[in-house]
Design a protein around this motif. Structure first.
Motif, mmCIF file in Angstrom:
data_model
loop_
_atom_site.group_PDB
_atom_site.id
_atom_site.type_symbol
_atom_site.label_atom_id
_atom_site.label_comp_id
_atom_site.label_asym_id
_atom_site.label_seq_id
_atom_site.Cartn_x
_atom_site.Cartn_y
_atom_site.Cartn_z
ATOM 1 N N LEU A 163 -125.132 -61.800 24.736
ATOM 2 C CA LEU A 163 -126.285 -61.595 25.622
ATOM 3 C C LEU A 163 -126.310 -62.584 26.791
ATOM 4 N N GLY A 164 -125.407 -63.551 26.792
ATOM 5 C CA GLY A 164 -125.380 -64.534 27.883
ATOM 6 C C GLY A 164 -126.588 -65.462 27.845
ATOM 7 N N ALA A 165 -127.061 -65.765 26.630
ATOM 8 C CA ALA A 165 -128.252 -66.610 26.474
ATOM 9 C C ALA A 165 -127.908 -68.079 26.707
ATOM 10 N N CYS A 166 -128.962 -68.887 26.861
ATOM 11 C CA CYS A 166 -128.757 -70.338 26.895
ATOM 12 C C CYS A 166 -129.881 -71.009 26.108
ATOM 13 N N VAL A 167 -129.648 -72.259 25.707
ATOM 14 C CA VAL A 167 -130.698 -73.001 25.000
ATOM 15 C C VAL A 167 -131.222 -74.091 25.915
ATOM 16 N N LYS A 168 -132.539 -74.361 25.780
ATOM 17 C CA LYS A 168 -133.100 -75.519 26.464
ATOM 18 C C LYS A 168 -133.202 -76.634 25.428
ATOM 19 N N VAL A 169 -132.584 -77.778 25.726
ATOM 20 C CA VAL A 169 -132.668 -78.905 24.790
ATOM 21 C C VAL A 169 -133.382 -80.067 25.468
ATOM 22 N N ARG A 170 -134.095 -80.840 24.645
ATOM 23 C CA ARG A 170 -134.800 -82.004 25.181
ATOM 24 C C ARG A 170 -134.418 -83.254 24.407
ATOM 25 N N SER A 171 -134.456 -84.398 25.097
ATOM 26 C CA SER A 171 -134.323 -85.709 24.457
ATOM 27 C C SER A 171 -135.243 -86.650 25.219
ATOM 28 N N ILE A 172 -135.324 -87.918 24.822
ATOM 29 C CA ILE A 172 -136.192 -88.830 25.597
ATOM 30 C C ILE A 172 -135.586 -89.066 26.979
ATOM 31 N N ARG A 173 -134.325 -88.685 27.166
ATOM 32 C CA ARG A 173 -133.674 -88.859 28.484
ATOM 33 C C ARG A 173 -133.972 -87.706 29.432
ATOM 34 N N GLY A 174 -134.541 -86.617 28.928
ATOM 35 C CA GLY A 174 -134.849 -85.478 29.805
ATOM 36 C C GLY A 174 -134.542 -84.163 29.134
ATOM 37 N N GLU A 175 -134.218 -83.192 29.981
ATOM 38 C CA GLU A 175 -134.067 -81.816 29.491
ATOM 39 C C GLU A 175 -132.819 -81.212 30.124
ATOM 40 N N ARG A 176 -132.118 -80.368 29.401
ATOM 41 C CA ARG A 176 -130.985 -79.643 30.011
ATOM 42 C C ARG A 176 -130.865 -78.276 29.372
ATOM 43 N N LYS A 177 -130.184 -77.375 30.120
ATOM 44 C CA LYS A 177 -129.924 -76.043 29.581
ATOM 45 C C LYS A 177 -128.440 -75.945 29.251
ATOM 46 N N ILE A 178 -128.138 -75.371 28.113
ATOM 47 C CA ILE A 178 -126.727 -75.219 27.714
ATOM 48 C C ILE A 178 -126.477 -73.735 27.440
ATOM 49 N N PRO A 179 -125.542 -73.111 28.190
ATOM 50 C CA PRO A 179 -125.171 -71.731 27.848
ATOM 51 C C PRO A 179 -124.581 -71.692 26.427
ATOM 52 N N ILE A 180 -124.837 -70.603 25.722
ATOM 53 C CA ILE A 180 -124.345 -70.503 24.332
ATOM 54 C C ILE A 180 -122.828 -70.720 24.280
ATOM 55 N N LYS A 181 -122.122 -70.260 25.316
ATOM 56 C CA LYS A 181 -120.646 -70.400 25.283
ATOM 57 C C LYS A 181 -120.239 -71.882 25.267
ATOM 58 N N ASP A 182 -121.079 -72.749 25.827
ATOM 59 C CA ASP A 182 -120.765 -74.186 25.809
ATOM 60 C C ASP A 182 -121.402 -74.901 24.625
ATOM 61 N N LEU A 183 -122.366 -74.245 24.011
ATOM 62 C CA LEU A 183 -123.048 -74.858 22.864
ATOM 63 C C LEU A 183 -122.170 -74.817 21.620
ATOM 64 N N LEU A 184 -121.484 -73.652 21.432
ATOM 65 C CA LEU A 184 -120.705 -73.446 20.210
ATOM 66 C C LEU A 184 -119.324 -74.057 20.387
ATOM 67 N N VAL A 185 -119.063 -75.130 19.668
ATOM 68 C CA VAL A 185 -117.778 -75.826 19.840
ATOM 69 C C VAL A 185 -116.800 -75.376 18.762
ATOM 70 N N SER A 186 -117.234 -75.419 17.515
ATOM 71 C CA SER A 186 -116.358 -75.044 16.406
ATOM 72 C C SER A 186 -117.245 -74.834 15.175
ATOM 73 N N HIS A 187 -116.614 -74.535 14.039
ATOM 74 C CA HIS A 187 -117.374 -74.319 12.807
ATOM 75 C C HIS A 187 -118.211 -75.559 12.486
ATOM 76 N N PHE A 188 -119.527 -75.400 12.431
ATOM 77 C CA PHE A 188 -120.476 -76.494 12.157
ATOM 78 C C PHE A 188 -120.518 -77.551 13.254
ATOM 79 N N VAL A 189 -119.959 -77.266 14.417
ATOM 80 C CA VAL A 189 -119.985 -78.251 15.515
ATOM 81 C C VAL A 189 -120.595 -77.606 16.751
ATOM 82 N N SER A 190 -121.716 -78.189 17.206
ATOM 83 C CA SER A 190 -122.311 -77.736 18.469
ATOM 84 C C SER A 190 -122.280 -78.903 19.455
ATOM 85 N N SER A 191 -122.579 -78.603 20.720
ATOM 86 C CA SER A 191 -122.501 -79.665 21.729
ATOM 87 C C SER A 191 -123.832 -80.419 21.881
ATOM 88 N N ILE A 192 -124.773 -80.172 20.976
ATOM 89 C CA ILE A 192 -126.052 -80.906 21.036
ATOM 90 C C ILE A 192 -125.833 -82.349 20.580
#
Ligand code: FAD
Length: 292
Positions: free
Chosen positions: A132-161
Protein backbone atom coordinates in the motif's frame (compact mmCIF):
# COMPACT_ATOMS: atom_id res chain seq x y z
CA UNK A 1 7.72 -20.59 31.48
CA UNK A 2 8.32 -17.41 33.45
CA UNK A 3 9.81 -14.12 32.24
CA UNK A 4 12.97 -12.68 33.76
CA UNK A 5 12.36 -9.90 36.33
CA UNK A 6 11.61 -6.41 35.01
CA UNK A 7 10.25 -3.07 36.20
CA UNK A 8 6.90 -2.02 34.77
CA UNK A 9 5.49 1.48 34.29
CA UNK A 10 2.13 2.43 32.78
CA UNK A 11 2.68 5.53 30.63
CA UNK A 12 -0.08 8.14 30.74
CA UNK A 13 0.96 10.06 27.61
CA UNK A 14 3.25 9.67 24.62
CA UNK A 15 5.63 12.23 26.20
CA UNK A 16 5.72 10.19 29.44
CA UNK A 17 6.53 7.00 27.49
CA UNK A 18 9.23 8.80 25.48
CA UNK A 19 10.91 10.10 28.65
CA UNK A 20 10.88 6.62 30.18
CA UNK A 21 12.42 5.14 27.01
CA UNK A 22 15.07 7.86 26.84
CA UNK A 23 16.02 7.36 30.51
CA UNK A 24 15.96 3.56 30.20
CA UNK A 25 18.29 3.38 27.19
CA UNK A 26 18.65 -0.04 25.53
CA UNK A 27 17.18 -1.72 28.65
CA UNK A 28 13.68 -0.24 28.23
CA UNK A 29 11.01 -1.61 25.91
CA UNK A 30 7.49 -0.65 24.93
CA UNK A 31 4.76 -3.19 25.57
CA UNK A 32 1.57 -2.84 23.50
CA UNK A 33 -0.58 -5.96 22.95
CA UNK A 34 2.15 -8.18 24.42
CA UNK A 35 1.33 -10.94 21.92
CA UNK A 36 4.89 -11.13 20.61
CA UNK A 37 6.89 -9.59 23.46
CA UNK A 38 5.46 -11.74 26.27
CA UNK A 39 6.34 -15.02 24.51
CA UNK A 40 9.84 -13.61 23.89
CA UNK A 41 10.15 -12.77 27.61
CA UNK A 42 8.88 -16.18 28.63
CA UNK A 43 11.41 -17.88 26.35
CA UNK A 44 14.05 -15.52 27.82
CA UNK A 45 14.86 -14.29 24.31
CA UNK A 46 14.32 -10.69 25.52
CA UNK A 47 15.50 -9.37 28.89
CA UNK A 48 14.45 -5.71 29.18
CA UNK A 49 14.98 -4.11 32.61
CA UNK A 50 11.90 -1.90 32.12
CA UNK A 51 8.60 -2.39 30.29
CA UNK A 52 6.75 0.80 29.34
CA UNK A 53 3.06 -0.03 28.91
CA UNK A 54 1.41 2.27 26.34
CA UNK A 55 -2.06 0.67 26.48
CA UNK A 56 -3.55 3.57 28.47
CA UNK A 57 -2.04 6.38 26.41
CA UNK A 58 -5.03 8.33 25.08
CA UNK A 59 -5.42 8.98 21.35
CA UNK A 60 -3.17 6.19 20.09
CA UNK A 61 -5.93 3.96 18.71
CA UNK A 62 -7.81 6.34 16.42
CA UNK A 63 -8.56 5.68 12.76
CA UNK A 64 -9.03 8.85 10.68
CA UNK A 65 -9.72 9.50 7.01
CA UNK A 66 -8.21 12.72 5.71
CA UNK A 67 -7.68 14.04 2.20
CA UNK A 68 -5.37 11.63 0.46
CA UNK A 69 -4.81 9.10 3.24
CA UNK A 70 -6.07 7.13 6.24
CA UNK A 71 -4.15 7.38 9.52
CA UNK A 72 -4.27 4.50 11.94
CA UNK A 73 -3.09 4.88 15.55
CA UNK A 74 -0.30 2.50 16.54
CA UNK A 75 -2.42 0.95 19.31
CA UNK A 76 -5.18 -0.08 16.91
CA UNK A 77 -5.88 -3.77 17.54
CA UNK A 78 -5.98 -6.26 14.69
CA UNK A 79 -9.67 -6.93 15.52
CA UNK A 80 -10.45 -3.24 15.03
CA UNK A 81 -8.72 -3.27 11.63
CA UNK A 82 -11.10 -6.08 10.71
CA UNK A 83 -14.23 -4.35 12.01
CA UNK A 84 -13.58 -0.66 11.23
CA UNK A 85 -16.01 0.83 8.70
CA UNK A 86 -13.39 3.40 7.63
CA UNK A 87 -10.82 0.69 6.91
CA UNK A 88 -13.48 -1.47 5.26
CA UNK A 89 -14.49 1.33 2.94
CA UNK A 90 -11.08 2.82 2.06
CA UNK A 91 -8.53 0.02 2.55
CA UNK A 92 -10.52 -3.23 2.66
CA UNK A 93 -7.41 -5.28 1.87
CA UNK A 94 -6.08 -4.36 5.33
CA UNK A 95 -9.21 -5.78 6.99
CA UNK A 96 -8.86 -8.84 4.79
CA UNK A 97 -5.26 -9.42 5.88
CA UNK A 98 -5.97 -8.74 9.59
CA UNK A 99 -8.50 -11.59 9.51
CA UNK A 100 -5.66 -14.00 8.76
CA UNK A 101 -3.69 -13.10 11.92
CA UNK A 102 -3.81 -15.92 14.44
CA UNK A 103 -7.05 -16.22 16.45
CA UNK A 104 -9.64 -13.83 17.95
CA UNK A 105 -7.87 -13.71 21.34
CA UNK A 106 -4.64 -12.55 19.71
CA UNK A 107 -6.40 -10.15 17.33
CA UNK A 108 -8.18 -8.57 20.32
CA UNK A 109 -4.85 -7.63 21.90
CA UNK A 110 -2.22 -7.39 19.14
CA UNK A 111 -1.65 -3.95 17.61
CA UNK A 112 -0.60 -2.62 14.22
CA UNK A 113 2.31 -0.71 15.78
CA UNK A 114 3.51 -3.83 17.58
CA UNK A 115 3.31 -5.93 14.44
CA UNK A 116 5.41 -3.40 12.48
CA UNK A 117 7.97 -2.83 15.24
CA UNK A 118 8.33 -6.58 15.77
CA UNK A 119 8.94 -7.05 12.01
CA UNK A 120 8.26 -10.79 11.96
CA UNK A 121 8.93 -12.06 8.41
CA UNK A 122 5.79 -14.21 8.71
CA UNK A 123 3.46 -11.36 9.71
CA UNK A 124 0.60 -10.28 7.45
CA UNK A 125 0.36 -6.54 8.11
CA UNK A 126 3.88 -5.57 6.97
CA UNK A 127 3.28 -7.32 3.62
CA UNK A 128 0.03 -5.46 2.97
CA UNK A 129 1.31 -2.09 4.20
CA UNK A 130 4.41 -2.43 2.01
CA UNK A 131 2.17 -2.95 -1.03
CA UNK A 132 0.00 0.00 0.00
CA UNK A 133 3.03 2.32 0.14
CA UNK A 134 2.31 3.17 3.79
CA UNK A 135 4.65 4.90 6.21
CA UNK A 136 4.92 5.09 10.00
CA UNK A 137 5.24 8.21 12.09
CA UNK A 138 7.69 7.66 14.94
CA UNK A 139 8.46 9.95 17.85
CA UNK A 140 11.31 10.25 20.36
CA UNK A 141 12.39 13.04 22.72
CA UNK A 142 14.57 14.21 19.80
CA UNK A 143 11.55 14.83 17.54
CA UNK A 144 9.46 13.08 14.96
CA UNK A 145 10.14 11.36 11.63
CA UNK A 146 8.26 9.40 9.00
CA UNK A 147 9.63 6.08 7.78
CA UNK A 148 8.26 4.38 4.65
CA UNK A 149 7.45 0.72 5.36
CA UNK A 150 10.08 -0.32 2.78
CA UNK A 151 12.75 1.32 4.97
CA UNK A 152 11.22 0.21 8.25
CA UNK A 153 11.46 -3.53 7.56
CA UNK A 154 15.11 -4.52 7.71
CA UNK A 155 15.05 -8.27 8.34
CA UNK A 156 13.31 -10.95 10.41
CA UNK A 157 12.61 -9.33 13.82
CA UNK A 158 14.67 -6.27 12.83
CA UNK A 159 13.13 -2.88 12.12
CA UNK A 160 14.83 0.47 11.66
CA UNK A 161 13.15 2.00 14.74
CA UNK A 162 15.67 3.18 17.31
CA UNK A 163 15.40 2.03 20.95
CA UNK A 164 14.09 5.42 22.14
CA UNK A 165 11.44 5.73 19.39
CA UNK A 166 7.74 4.90 19.46
CA UNK A 167 5.54 4.31 16.43
CA UNK A 168 2.58 6.63 16.98
CA UNK A 169 0.66 6.13 13.75
CA UNK A 170 0.58 4.47 10.36
CA UNK A 171 -0.32 6.55 7.31
CA UNK A 172 -1.84 4.75 4.34
CA UNK A 173 -2.26 6.66 1.06
CA UNK A 174 -5.68 6.52 -0.61
CA UNK A 175 -5.95 4.11 -3.52
CA UNK A 176 -6.63 5.74 -6.91
CA UNK A 177 -9.91 5.21 -8.77
CA UNK A 178 -10.10 1.92 -10.67
CA UNK A 179 -7.99 0.06 -8.10
CA UNK A 180 -8.60 -3.39 -6.65
CA UNK A 181 -6.51 -5.10 -3.98
CA UNK A 182 -6.38 -8.57 -2.48
CA UNK A 183 -4.48 -10.50 0.19
CA UNK A 184 -4.36 -14.28 0.47
CA UNK A 185 -2.21 -16.83 2.26
CA UNK A 186 -1.95 -20.54 2.79
CA UNK A 187 -1.37 -22.20 6.18
CA UNK A 188 -1.97 -25.75 7.38
CA UNK A 189 -4.73 -24.48 9.69
CA UNK A 190 -6.40 -21.07 9.64
CA UNK A 191 -4.60 -18.95 12.24
CA UNK A 192 -1.21 -20.64 11.89
CA UNK A 193 1.67 -18.62 10.53
CA UNK A 194 1.48 -18.81 6.74
CA UNK A 195 3.57 -21.09 4.55
CA UNK A 196 3.27 -18.37 1.92
CA UNK A 197 1.13 -15.39 1.06
CA UNK A 198 0.81 -12.37 -1.19
CA UNK A 199 -0.81 -8.98 -1.65
CA UNK A 200 -1.66 -7.66 -5.12
CA UNK A 201 -2.92 -4.19 -5.99
CA UNK A 202 -4.07 -3.46 -9.52
CA UNK A 203 -5.20 -0.18 -11.10
CA UNK A 204 -7.05 -0.41 -14.42
CA UNK A 205 -7.85 2.29 -16.95
CA UNK A 206 -11.29 2.59 -18.58
CA UNK A 207 -10.26 0.04 -21.21
CA UNK A 208 -9.26 -2.60 -18.62
CA UNK A 209 -5.51 -2.13 -19.10
CA UNK A 210 -3.25 -2.25 -16.08
CA UNK A 211 -1.76 1.18 -15.40
CA UNK A 212 -0.28 0.42 -12.00
CA UNK A 213 0.31 -2.67 -9.90
CA UNK A 214 2.05 -3.64 -6.70
CA UNK A 215 2.87 -7.18 -5.65
CA UNK A 216 4.36 -8.12 -2.28
CA UNK A 217 4.97 -11.55 -0.84
CA UNK A 218 5.03 -13.17 2.59
CA UNK A 219 7.39 -16.03 3.39
CA UNK A 220 9.77 -15.42 0.49
CA UNK A 221 12.76 -14.36 2.61
CA UNK A 222 13.75 -12.56 5.79
CA UNK A 223 11.13 -9.83 5.39
CA UNK A 224 8.18 -8.75 3.24
CA UNK A 225 9.34 -8.47 -0.38
CA UNK A 226 8.11 -6.29 -3.25
CA UNK A 227 8.28 -7.97 -6.67
CA UNK A 228 9.00 -5.07 -8.99
CA UNK A 229 10.02 -7.09 -12.02
CA UNK A 230 6.68 -8.90 -12.01
CA UNK A 231 4.86 -5.60 -11.55
CA UNK A 232 6.63 -4.08 -14.57
CA UNK A 233 5.59 -7.05 -16.74
CA UNK A 234 1.92 -6.24 -16.15
CA UNK A 235 1.94 -2.52 -16.90
CA UNK A 236 0.02 -1.91 -20.15
CA UNK A 237 -1.32 -5.45 -20.33
CA UNK A 238 -5.00 -6.36 -20.14
CA UNK A 239 -4.18 -8.96 -17.47
CA UNK A 240 -5.09 -12.01 -19.50
CA UNK A 241 -4.59 -15.24 -17.56
CA UNK A 242 -1.28 -15.90 -19.35
CA UNK A 243 0.00 -12.42 -18.33
CA UNK A 244 -0.90 -13.15 -14.73
CA UNK A 245 0.67 -16.63 -14.78
CA UNK A 246 3.89 -15.22 -16.24
CA UNK A 247 4.00 -12.40 -13.68
CA UNK A 248 3.41 -14.81 -10.80
CA UNK A 249 6.32 -16.97 -11.99
CA UNK A 250 8.53 -13.88 -12.27
CA UNK A 251 7.50 -12.77 -8.77
CA UNK A 252 8.98 -15.87 -7.15
CA UNK A 253 12.18 -15.95 -9.21
CA UNK A 254 15.07 -15.40 -6.84
CA UNK A 255 12.99 -15.84 -3.67
CA UNK A 256 14.63 -17.99 -1.03
CA UNK A 257 11.94 -19.18 1.38
CA UNK A 258 13.37 -20.80 4.50
CA UNK A 259 12.51 -24.53 4.66
CA UNK A 260 10.36 -25.36 7.72
CA UNK A 261 8.61 -28.44 9.11
CA UNK A 262 5.64 -27.40 6.94
CA UNK A 263 7.46 -27.46 3.63
CA UNK A 264 10.72 -27.21 1.72
CA UNK A 265 11.88 -23.95 0.17
CA UNK A 266 10.76 -25.21 -3.25
CA UNK A 267 7.28 -26.05 -1.94
CA UNK A 268 6.93 -22.68 -0.20
CA UNK A 269 7.98 -20.87 -3.38
CA UNK A 270 5.24 -22.70 -5.28
CA UNK A 271 2.70 -21.76 -2.59
CA UNK A 272 3.74 -18.10 -2.89
CA UNK A 273 3.49 -18.28 -6.70
CA UNK A 274 -0.07 -19.58 -6.36
CA UNK A 275 -0.93 -16.81 -3.89
CA UNK A 276 0.41 -14.14 -6.27
CA UNK A 277 -1.65 -15.60 -9.11
CA UNK A 278 -4.82 -15.78 -6.98
CA UNK A 279 -4.46 -12.27 -5.56
CA UNK A 280 -3.75 -10.76 -8.98
CA UNK A 281 -6.92 -12.33 -10.37
CA UNK A 282 -8.96 -11.17 -7.40
CA UNK A 283 -7.46 -7.67 -7.45
CA UNK A 284 -8.25 -7.43 -11.18
CA UNK A 285 -11.83 -8.55 -10.53
CA UNK A 286 -12.21 -5.99 -7.72
CA UNK A 287 -10.71 -3.23 -9.88
CA UNK A 288 -13.20 -4.05 -12.65
CA UNK A 289 -16.06 -3.86 -10.13
CA UNK A 290 -15.07 -0.30 -9.17
CA UNK A 291 -15.46 0.65 -12.85
CA UNK A 292 -19.01 -0.77 -13.14
P1 FAD B 1 4.03 -6.44 21.62
O1 FAD B 1 4.12 -7.91 21.81
O2 FAD B 1 3.52 -5.65 22.76
O3 FAD B 1 5.46 -5.85 21.18
C1 FAD B 1 6.19 -6.46 20.12
C2 FAD B 1 7.44 -5.61 19.86
O4 FAD B 1 7.07 -4.35 19.31
C3 FAD B 1 8.22 -5.27 21.13
O5 FAD B 1 9.59 -5.22 20.79
C4 FAD B 1 7.74 -3.89 21.52
O6 FAD B 1 8.71 -3.16 22.25
C5 FAD B 1 7.50 -3.27 20.15
N1 FAD B 1 6.42 -2.28 20.09
C6 FAD B 1 5.10 -2.49 20.30
N2 FAD B 1 4.39 -1.38 20.03
C7 FAD B 1 5.29 -0.45 19.66
C8 FAD B 1 5.18 0.92 19.24
N3 FAD B 1 3.99 1.54 19.16
N4 FAD B 1 6.31 1.60 18.94
C9 FAD B 1 7.52 0.97 19.00
N5 FAD B 1 7.69 -0.29 19.38
C10 FAD B 1 6.59 -1.01 19.69
N6 FAD B 1 1.22 -12.19 14.10
C11 FAD B 1 0.98 -12.22 12.78
O7 FAD B 1 1.26 -11.22 12.11
N7 FAD B 1 0.43 -13.33 12.18
C12 FAD B 1 0.10 -14.44 12.87
O8 FAD B 1 -0.42 -15.40 12.30
C13 FAD B 1 0.35 -14.45 14.26
N8 FAD B 1 0.09 -15.54 15.00
C14 FAD B 1 0.32 -15.49 16.35
C15 FAD B 1 0.01 -16.65 17.09
C16 FAD B 1 0.23 -16.63 18.45
C17 FAD B 1 -0.11 -17.87 19.25
C18 FAD B 1 0.74 -15.46 19.10
C19 FAD B 1 0.95 -15.42 20.58
C20 FAD B 1 1.04 -14.33 18.36
C21 FAD B 1 0.85 -14.34 16.99
N9 FAD B 1 1.15 -13.22 16.20
C22 FAD B 1 0.92 -13.27 14.86
C23 FAD B 1 1.74 -11.99 16.79
C24 FAD B 1 0.68 -10.94 17.04
O9 FAD B 1 0.07 -10.51 15.85
C25 FAD B 1 1.24 -9.68 17.71
O10 FAD B 1 0.11 -8.97 18.09
C26 FAD B 1 2.08 -8.71 16.93
O11 FAD B 1 3.15 -9.34 16.30
C27 FAD B 1 2.75 -7.67 17.88
O12 FAD B 1 1.82 -6.76 18.33
P2 FAD B 1 1.69 -6.46 19.89
O13 FAD B 1 0.89 -5.22 20.01
O14 FAD B 1 1.19 -7.66 20.59
O15 FAD B 1 3.20 -6.10 20.30
Amino acid sequence: MKPPPFDYVVANSVEHALRLLADGGDDAKIIAGGQSLVPLLNFRMARPALLVDINRVPGLANIKKSAGHVTIGALTRHAKLQASKTIGRHIPVLSEAAGWIAHPQIRNRGTIGGSLAHADAAAELPVVLLALGACVKVRSIRGERKIPIKDLLVSHFVSSILPDEIIVEVEVPALPAGTGAAFDEFARRHGDYAIGGATSIVTLDDGGHCIDTRITVLGGGSTAIRCQEAEDMLIGSSLRSRDITAAASAAVQGLEPVPTQHGSGVYRREVIRTMVERTLLLAQHRAQKTRE
